[in-house]
Design a protein around this motif. Structure first.
Motif, PDB file in Angstrom:
ATOM      1  N   THR A  32       0.863  -1.580   0.383  1.00 54.03           N
ATOM      2  CA  THR A  32       0.161   0.316  -0.571  1.00 54.03           C
ATOM      3  C   THR A  32       0.585   1.256   0.138  1.00 54.03           C
ATOM      4  OG1 THR A  32      -1.922   1.072   1.004  1.00 54.03           O
ATOM      5  CG2 THR A  32       0.218  -0.078   2.389  1.00 54.03           C
ATOM      6  N   THR A  33       0.401   1.967  -0.572  1.00 53.94           N
ATOM      7  CA  THR A  33       0.778   3.899  -0.390  1.00 53.94           C
ATOM      8  C   THR A  33      -0.197   5.000   0.090  1.00 53.94           C
ATOM      9  OG1 THR A  33       0.119   4.214  -2.385  1.00 53.94           O
ATOM     10  CG2 THR A  33       2.105   3.615  -2.490  1.00 53.94           C
ATOM     11  N   ASP A  34      -1.495   3.939   0.394  1.00 56.47           N
ATOM     12  CA  ASP A  34      -1.899   4.808   1.603  1.00 56.47           C
ATOM     13  C   ASP A  34      -0.918   4.937   2.899  1.00 56.47           C
ATOM     14  OD1 ASP A  34      -3.856   6.072   2.098  1.00 56.47           O
ATOM     15  OD2 ASP A  34      -5.893   4.380   2.202  1.00 56.47           O
ATOM     16  N   THR A  35      -0.971   5.541   2.651  1.00 57.81           N
ATOM     17  CA  THR A  35      -0.012   5.824   4.337  1.00 57.81           C
ATOM     18  C   THR A  35      -0.584   7.232   4.591  1.00 57.81           C
ATOM     19  OG1 THR A  35       1.892   5.772   3.154  1.00 57.81           O
ATOM     20  CG2 THR A  35       1.207   4.068   4.485  1.00 57.81           C
ATOM     21  N   THR A  36      -0.451   8.150   5.728  1.00 63.36           N
ATOM     22  CA  THR A  36      -0.025   9.498   5.920  1.00 63.36           C
ATOM     23  C   THR A  36       0.710   9.835   7.334  1.00 63.36           C
ATOM     24  OG1 THR A  36      -2.846  10.384   5.793  1.00 63.36           O
ATOM     25  CG2 THR A  36      -1.972  11.605   6.377  1.00 63.36           C
ATOM     26  N   ALA A  37       1.094  10.642   6.855  1.00 65.82           N
ATOM     27  CA  ALA A  37       2.262  11.452   7.825  1.00 65.82           C
ATOM     28  C   ALA A  37       1.513  11.622   9.104  1.00 65.82           C
ATOM     29  CB  ALA A  37       2.896  12.307   7.760  1.00 65.82           C
ATOM     30  N   GLY A  38       1.928  10.892  10.811  1.00 65.66           N
ATOM     31  CA  GLY A  38       1.552  10.959  12.040  1.00 65.66           C
ATOM     32  C   GLY A  38       0.713  10.186  12.344  1.00 65.66           C
ATOM     33  N   THR A  39       0.776   9.128  11.174  1.00 68.34           N
ATOM     34  CA  THR A  39       0.065   7.994  11.644  1.00 68.34           C
ATOM     35  C   THR A  39       0.743   6.692  12.837  1.00 68.34           C
ATOM     36  OG1 THR A  39      -1.223   7.139   9.452  1.00 68.34           O
ATOM     37  CG2 THR A  39      -0.836   5.799  10.172  1.00 68.34           C
ATOM     38  N   PRO A  40       0.322   6.081  13.720  1.00 67.07           N
ATOM     39  CA  PRO A  40       0.592   5.656  14.428  1.00 67.07           C
ATOM     40  C   PRO A  40       0.838   3.663  14.062  1.00 67.07           C
ATOM     41  CG  PRO A  40      -1.699   5.849  14.892  1.00 67.07           C
ATOM     42  CD  PRO A  40      -1.311   6.920  13.767  1.00 67.07           C
ATOM     43  N   GLY A  41       1.908   3.532  14.346  1.00 71.27           N
ATOM     44  CA  GLY A  41       2.026   1.754  13.936  1.00 71.27           C
ATOM     45  C   GLY A  41       2.544   1.105  15.457  1.00 71.27           C
ATOM     46  N   ARG A  42       2.669  -0.194  14.859  1.00 70.02           N
ATOM     47  CA  ARG A  42       3.860  -0.824  15.615  1.00 70.02           C
ATOM     48  C   ARG A  42       4.349  -1.376  14.630  1.00 70.02           C
ATOM     49  NH1 ARG A  42       1.427  -6.898  18.634  1.00 70.02           N
ATOM     50  NH2 ARG A  42       3.195  -6.943  19.750  1.00 70.02           N
ATOM     51  N   ILE A  43       5.760  -1.125  15.660  1.00 74.54           N
ATOM     52  CA  ILE A  43       7.257  -2.147  15.177  1.00 74.54           C
ATOM     53  C   ILE A  43       7.205  -2.888  15.822  1.00 74.54           C
ATOM     54  CG2 ILE A  43       9.640  -1.216  14.548  1.00 74.54           C
ATOM     55  CD1 ILE A  43       8.539   1.825  14.371  1.00 74.54           C
ATOM     56  N   ILE A  44       7.759  -4.001  15.276  1.00 72.61           N
ATOM     57  CA  ILE A  44       7.850  -5.361  15.642  1.00 72.61           C
ATOM     58  C   ILE A  44       8.662  -5.911  15.037  1.00 72.61           C
ATOM     59  CG2 ILE A  44       5.461  -6.002  16.086  1.00 72.61           C
ATOM     60  CD1 ILE A  44       5.687  -7.027  13.551  1.00 72.61           C
ATOM     61  N   GLY A  45      10.142  -5.476  14.601  1.00 71.83           N
ATOM     62  CA  GLY A  45      11.747  -6.136  14.264  1.00 71.83           C
ATOM     63  C   GLY A  45      11.804  -4.509  13.067  1.00 71.83           C
ATOM     64  N   PHE A  46      13.578  -5.455  12.697  1.00 72.09           N
ATOM     65  CA  PHE A  46      14.249  -4.481  11.953  1.00 72.09           C
ATOM     66  C   PHE A  46      15.070  -5.423  11.128  1.00 72.09           C
ATOM     67  CE2 PHE A  46      17.807  -2.531  11.117  1.00 72.09           C
ATOM     68  CZ  PHE A  46      18.342  -0.853  10.063  1.00 72.09           C
ATOM     69  N   GLU A  47      15.273  -4.908   9.738  1.00 68.12           N
ATOM     70  CA  GLU A  47      15.761  -5.982   8.514  1.00 68.12           C
ATOM     71  C   GLU A  47      16.278  -4.876   8.081  1.00 68.12           C
ATOM     72  OE1 GLU A  47      15.061  -9.940   6.437  1.00 68.12           O
ATOM     73  OE2 GLU A  47      13.568  -9.876   8.453  1.00 68.12           O
ATOM     74  N   GLN A  48      17.772  -4.934   7.550  1.00 65.69           N
ATOM     75  CA  GLN A  48      18.280  -4.394   6.880  1.00 65.69           C
ATOM     76  C   GLN A  48      17.513  -3.545   6.123  1.00 65.69           C
ATOM     77  OE1 GLN A  48      17.344  -7.408   2.839  1.00 65.69           O
ATOM     78  NE2 GLN A  48      17.100  -8.786   4.364  1.00 65.69           N
ATOM     79  N   GLY A  49      17.436  -2.679   6.934  1.00 60.08           N
ATOM     80  CA  GLY A  49      17.567  -0.966   6.883  1.00 60.08           C
ATOM     81  C   GLY A  49      15.702  -1.342   6.687  1.00 60.08           C
ATOM     82  N   TYR A  50      15.083  -2.138   7.130  1.00 60.50           N
ATOM     83  CA  TYR A  50      13.790  -1.393   7.158  1.00 60.50           C
ATOM     84  C   TYR A  50      13.036  -2.112   8.577  1.00 60.50           C
ATOM     85  CZ  TYR A  50      13.071  -1.951   1.905  1.00 60.50           C
ATOM     86  OH  TYR A  50      13.711  -0.803   0.659  1.00 60.50           O
ATOM     87  N   TYR A  51      12.083  -1.166   8.745  1.00 61.39           N
ATOM     88  CA  TYR A  51      11.181  -1.633   9.923  1.00 61.39           C
ATOM     89  C   TYR A  51      10.132  -2.286   9.554  1.00 61.39           C
ATOM     90  CZ  TYR A  51      12.989   1.946  13.284  1.00 61.39           C
ATOM     91  OH  TYR A  51      14.206   3.225  13.655  1.00 61.39           O
ATOM     92  N   HIS A  52      10.260  -3.286  10.328  1.00 60.41           N
ATOM     93  CA  HIS A  52       8.872  -4.549  10.395  1.00 60.41           C
ATOM     94  C   HIS A  52       7.750  -3.559  10.689  1.00 60.41           C
ATOM     95  CE1 HIS A  52       7.538  -9.073  10.681  1.00 60.41           C
ATOM     96  NE2 HIS A  52       7.085  -8.448  10.217  1.00 60.41           N
ATOM     97  N   LEU A  53       6.502  -3.117  10.625  1.00 65.48           N
ATOM     98  CA  LEU A  53       5.672  -3.121  11.127  1.00 65.48           C
ATOM     99  C   LEU A  53       4.044  -3.172  10.402  1.00 65.48           C
ATOM    100  CD1 LEU A  53       4.852  -0.728   8.676  1.00 65.48           C
ATOM    101  CD2 LEU A  53       6.451   0.494   9.943  1.00 65.48           C
ATOM    102  N   THR A  54       2.896  -2.478  11.157  1.00 68.26           N
ATOM    103  CA  THR A  54       2.311  -2.790  10.789  1.00 68.26           C
ATOM    104  C   THR A  54       1.262  -1.360  11.711  1.00 68.26           C
ATOM    105  OG1 THR A  54       0.903  -5.040  12.059  1.00 68.26           O
ATOM    106  CG2 THR A  54      -0.248  -3.301  11.665  1.00 68.26           C
ATOM    107  N   ALA A  55       0.597  -0.923  10.275  1.00 63.68           N
ATOM    108  CA  ALA A  55       0.232   0.331  10.558  1.00 63.68           C
ATOM    109  C   ALA A  55      -1.511   0.284   9.328  1.00 63.68           C
ATOM    110  CB  ALA A  55       1.005   1.527   9.725  1.00 63.68           C
ATOM    111  N   GLY A  56      -2.036   1.540  10.537  1.00 61.95           N
ATOM    112  CA  GLY A  56      -3.066   1.607   9.140  1.00 61.95           C
ATOM    113  C   GLY A  56      -4.430   0.200   8.866  1.00 61.95           C
TER     114      GLY A  56
END
Length: 213
Positions: free
Chosen positions: A121-145
């Protein structure tokens, strides 16, 4: 002979520094938190300051054990060596994850770490909260929206430990997007902001928010 003696002395000095950092098992080690290095060529230092000896250079995504924190530095162990790395360069994993806030509108969430993977998805908005559950290769593994995937760390502001319950969107310095644009318009109409309406949350916007509050 003097040259040989100098080489031996230098070797013994380095060895002494390493031995002083040996992480023998103790209570601190048992309570260690898993961490991941979030940058390239990250310096692992003997003391929590930039003027002390460098023990090692970390690559992105290296796993380390976090033993403690002091003045913006994590005290960590790596193999048999203990030392310090700046907090902003280490992702600290917690049981329930960490809070995170999306920094820009339309920031893509990928199915895997890497821009070559599927965009979920690219349906994301600045300020949207999420839950970060890991970090890998420069990316956060998260759940948002409602979407779980991977987002480049540059597009996420890392927060405190995640807690269950309703999560509220929040606008902070460094964010860019339509919601920031609307905020600037409101502040300007009420006399709390005299800068340009750009959609970028900078010093002037922060000043306006503080005055409004």
């Amino acid at each position: 002979m003097k040259k040989w003696q100098g080489t031996v002395l230098a070797f013994l000095t380095v060895l002494a520094v390493l031995l002083m950092q040996v992480a023998w098992p103790d209570e601190a080690s048992a309570a260690a938190t898993e961490g991941r290095i979030m940058g390239s060529n990250v310096k692992f230092r003997a003391e929590p300051n930039i003027d002390c000896p460098i023990l090692y250079i970390f690559n992105m995504d290296t796993k380390v054990s976090i033993l403690g924190e002091t003045n913006g530095w994590f005290f960590i162990s790596y193999g048999l060596i203990r030392g310090y790395v700046r907090e902003d360069l280490v992702y600290s994993q917690t049981e329930k994850g960490r809070k995170g806030y999306i920094l820009v509108d339309k920031a893509p969430i990928y199915s895997q770490p890497g821009e070559g993977s599927t965009v979920l998805t690219t349906d994301t908005t600045a300020g949207t909260p999420g839950r970060i559950i890991g970090f890998e290769q420069g990316y956060y593994h998260l759940t948002a929206g409602g979407v779980e995937g991977y987002m480049p760390k540059e597009n996420v502001m890392l927060g405190s430990d995640y807690k269950e319950g309703p999560q509220t969107a929040i606008l902070l310095k460094g964010m860019k997007g339509q919601e920031v644009f609307k905020l600037q318009q409101k502040l300007k109409s009420r006399g709390f902001y005299d800068g340009p309406v750009t959609g970028e949350f900078g010093e002037l916007t922060q000043k306006g928010v503080r005055e409004f509050q």
